[in-house]
Scaffold this motif. Sequence first.
Motif, PDB file in Angstrom:
ATOM      1  N   UNK A 177       6.233  18.955  -1.257  1.00 53.15           N
ATOM      2  CA  UNK A 177       5.131  18.217  -0.648  1.00 53.15           C
ATOM      3  C   UNK A 177       3.836  19.017  -0.601  1.00 53.15           C
ATOM      4  N   UNK A 178       3.792  20.113  -1.368  1.00 51.78           N
ATOM      5  CA  UNK A 178       2.532  20.818  -1.574  1.00 51.78           C
ATOM      6  C   UNK A 178       2.251  20.819  -3.070  1.00 51.78           C
ATOM      7  N   UNK A 179       1.196  21.468  -3.477  1.00 55.03           N
ATOM      8  CA  UNK A 179       0.880  21.489  -4.892  1.00 55.03           C
ATOM      9  C   UNK A 179      -0.024  20.336  -5.279  1.00 55.03           C
ATOM     10  N   UNK A 236       0.836  -1.189   0.000  1.00 51.58           N
ATOM     11  CA  UNK A 236       0.000   0.000   0.000  1.00 51.58           C
ATOM     12  C   UNK A 236       0.877   1.248   0.000  1.00 51.58           C
ATOM     13  N   UNK A 237       0.485   2.265  -0.787  1.00 50.48           N
ATOM     14  CA  UNK A 237       1.228   3.521  -0.771  1.00 50.48           C
ATOM     15  C   UNK A 237       0.295   4.689  -0.478  1.00 50.48           C
ATOM     16  N   UNK A 238       0.885   5.748   0.076  1.00 50.12           N
ATOM     17  CA  UNK A 238       0.134   6.960   0.428  1.00 50.12           C
ATOM     18  C   UNK A 238       0.884   8.182  -0.077  1.00 50.12           C
ATOM     19  N   UNK A 239       0.161   9.145  -0.673  1.00 54.46           N
ATOM     20  CA  UNK A 239       0.755  10.368  -1.185  1.00 54.46           C
ATOM     21  C   UNK A 239      -0.218  11.525  -0.959  1.00 54.46           C
ATOM     22  N   UNK A 240       0.330  12.722  -0.727  1.00 48.72           N
ATOM     23  CA  UNK A 240      -0.520  13.892  -0.504  1.00 48.72           C
ATOM     24  C   UNK A 240      -1.084  14.392  -1.839  1.00 48.72           C
ATOM     25  N   UNK A 241      -2.387  14.664  -1.853  1.00 48.91           N
ATOM     26  CA  UNK A 241      -3.055  15.112  -3.081  1.00 48.91           C
ATOM     27  C   UNK A 241      -3.709  16.467  -2.847  1.00 48.91           C
ATOM     28  N   UNK A 242      -3.410  17.433  -3.733  1.00 43.84           N
ATOM     29  CA  UNK A 242      -4.035  18.746  -3.647  1.00 43.84           C
ATOM     30  C   UNK A 242      -3.723  19.501  -2.379  1.00 43.84           C
ATOM     31  N   UNK A 243      -2.634  19.165  -1.735  1.00 39.43           N
ATOM     32  CA  UNK A 243      -2.132  19.783  -0.489  1.00 39.43           C
ATOM     33  C   UNK A 243      -2.984  19.488   0.740  1.00 39.43           C
ATOM     34  N   UNK A 244      -4.164  18.899   0.577  1.00 34.42           N
ATOM     35  CA  UNK A 244      -5.074  18.810   1.718  1.00 34.42           C
ATOM     36  C   UNK A 244      -5.429  17.382   2.141  1.00 34.42           C
TER      37      UNK A 244
END
Length: 229
Positions: A210-212, A69-77
């Motif tokens: 890590x934003x955007x 399983x992987x996790x990534x930040x999406x749309x900064x929120x």
Amino acid sequence: MKINYSKRALGTSIAALTLFAGAVGSVGVMGAWGTSEAAANSNTMISEAAAAESATRAYDIDAVHTSVIFKIRHGTVSNFYGRFNEMSGTIDFDADKIENSSLNMTVQIGSIDTNNAKRDVHLKGADFFNARQYDTASFKSTGIKSNGDGTYTATGDFSFQGKTVELSADLHDVRSGDFNGKSMLGVEARFSIKRSDFGMTKYLNPSDPDSGPLGDTVEIIVAIEAVGK
């Protein structure tokens, strides 16, 4: 845990030598009376050598009961999760000497699953994983050590997107036992990577990675169930 071939060879040589010594002693000293003291000692040494070899147990990773399983930040929120459905590998495990253990695993990139077929096609393409050219990601441990609190750290070579780097993963909830008549091993590995380190920069904010639209840090959990050979 890697099988120590030099140790196995030494154990085999000791066993062969003691058998020879026992045979000579029984014929030359007490041939008429059966087993000699030398032969008895040789049996003890053989048993000890066999026990030493069997301390490391080999397991095959069970893909049906293993999760990547992987996790990534999406749309900064928000955090977005995905998974890979196809993997294989082996574990050699020695509970008493964890440094003799090893973990080797390969994941099929084309098995990515984000619960959206259109997005999966995009992720397999050149913007991200380029799965036609780089069809697997793999980890091969070079060392495993105990942290003294029931957790371990595995260090090894992580190969992804045509690049190999040294990586450390935290190993949690390491358990072994019997289930449905089979010897089983469970372990959960956790680590993170920067996707930009592997040339994956689509939707990346270079001034604040890590934003955007899409973050740079990817957290990965590998929950393994393995079956004894």
